[in-house]
Design an enzyme around this catalytic site. Structure first.
Site, short mmCIF file in Angstrom:
data_model
loop_
_atom_site.label_atom_id
_atom_site.label_comp_id
_atom_site.label_asym_id
_atom_site.label_seq_id
_atom_site.Cartn_x
_atom_site.Cartn_y
_atom_site.Cartn_z
N CYS A 132 0.72 -1.13 -0.03
CA CYS A 132 0.17 -0.06 -0.04
C CYS A 132 0.98 1.31 0.11
O CYS A 132 1.59 1.82 0.93
CB CYS A 132 -0.99 0.05 1.22
N CYS A 135 -0.47 4.22 2.41
CA CYS A 135 -0.23 3.90 3.41
C CYS A 135 1.15 4.12 3.87
O CYS A 135 1.66 4.79 4.87
CB CYS A 135 -0.66 2.25 4.06
N ASP A 136 2.36 3.79 3.19
CA ASP A 136 3.54 3.73 3.50
C ASP A 136 4.66 4.44 2.75
O ASP A 136 5.84 4.45 3.07
CB ASP A 136 4.24 2.14 3.35
#
Ligand code: NAP
Length: 320
Positions: A132, A135-136
């Site tokens: 993701c 997200c990261d």
């Protein structure tokens, strides 16, 4: 018989549990095979509103769970192996053994990111390997990253990562991309994106616990080489976790449950879906939580309606 059962314990199911428990509907949550869902595989979550300095994925999930328990939600270890949605009460088979019945059902079983299944991958998810970018991505500011995949998701993830990374290398197993022309064009026009096509990933290269590259095989020459990188994003598609439904709900061509627009209602009255199992587009913890709230409110309305019908029926019977 239960009033409401929730399948899945990611942010969608847990939000539904908080709302339903507060409404005194005593929800029972079957945690599923991966308790807590995909967030338990991430490190810091920096885009869930309310946490100025971010929060770790597992802690966020644990907090949601405790919040639901505080209002009386009950968690059960186990997964639902099959269901019978042909009539109410619905029948659910737990762990292929016990059968239970429920008036209403929330399906929040999520979707699983497909993995390459190569050495060094699974055990390093959240530690240099991610599924993701949203997200990261910010952890790779001024670093070199790889995105594996040739579809629209891979292009989108790669473009997103160019906001942070100094270089993004797209590794794809064929010479042709699967992505739509417009997404391909956007990626090709971005100077930070480099291409490594016709390469099959064969191993994550890890040194001292850090990802340092991806070993690939050129599918024409069969030669192996290592592409150096600080992080690897796997973007080869997702699979919604709906096999146990055995086609009893209407889904789209990729298996995602279809809900009536603006609601969590499926094609079966009394069955509701929320989170990634019905969302192939946004797939964020916050959108999952939002649809979990919708499912809980839809269940409340549904239970009110059936209770109203029962009361009306008994009044009519008494008059007769
Ligand atoms: P996808 O279209 O199925 O693409 C998956 C990619 O991963 C393909 O290029 C595939 O290679 C590769 N792949 C699959 N398994 C692999 C393996 N074991 N090893 C190496 N490579 C592998 O999945 P997606 O990109 O997630 O898209 C899913 C759907 O959502 C699509 O309909 C897409 O259009 C849509 N979507 C749209 C947008 C947008 O419009 N903005 C954004 C994201 C997704 P091959 O090509 O060789 O099979």
């Amino acid at each position: 018989m239960y009033k409401v059962i929730i399948l899945g314990s990611g942010p969608a199911g847990l939000t539904a549990a908080i709302y339903l428990a507060r409404a005194n509907l005593n929800p029972i949550i079957f945690e599923g095979k991966q308790s807590g869902g995909q967030l338990t595989m991430t490190t810091d979550v920096e885009n869930f509103p309310g946490f100025v300095n971010g929060i770790s994925g597992p802690v966020l999930i644990e907090n949601m769970r405790k919040q639901a328990e505080r209002f009386g939600a009950k968690f059960k270890r186990g997964w639902v192996s099959s269901v019978d949605l042909s009539e109410r009460p619905f029948k659910l088979v737990i762990n292929e053994k016990e059968t239970i019945e429920t008036e209403s059902l929330i399906i929040s079983t999520g979707a699983s990111a497909k993995l390459l299944n190569i050495p060094g991958e699974f055990e390093n998810i959240g530690r240099g390997i991610s599924t993701c970018a949203t997200c990261d991505g910010s952890f790779y500011t001024n670093k070199k990253v790889i995105v594996v995949g040739g579809g629209d998701s891979a292009m989108e993830e790669a473009l997103f990562l160019t906001k942070y990374a100094s270089e993004v290398i797209i590794v794809h197993r064929r010479n042709e991309l699967r992505a739509s022309k417009i997404m391909q064009q956007r990626a090709k026009e971005n100077n930070k994106i480099k291409w490594s096509l016709n390469k099959k990933p064969i191993e994550m290269v890890i040194d001292n616990g850090n990802v340092i590259g991806l070993k690939v095989m050129d599918l024409e020459t069969k030669k192996e080489s290592i592409i150096e990188s600080d992080g690897i994003f796997i973007s080869i598609g997702h699979t919604p976790n709906t096999t146990f439904l055995n086609n009893q709900l209407t889904t789209d061509g990729n298996g995602y449950i279809l809900v009536k627009p603006g609601s969590s209602k499926t094609n079966v009255d009394g069955v509701f879906a929320c989170g990634d199992v019905q969302d192939s587009k946004y797939r964020q913890a916050i959108t999952a939580a939002g649809t979990g709230c919708m499912a809980a409110l839809d269940v409340e309305q549904f239970i009110d309606d059936i209770n109203y019908k029962k009361v009306t029926l008994s009044i009519n019977n008494n008059i007769l």
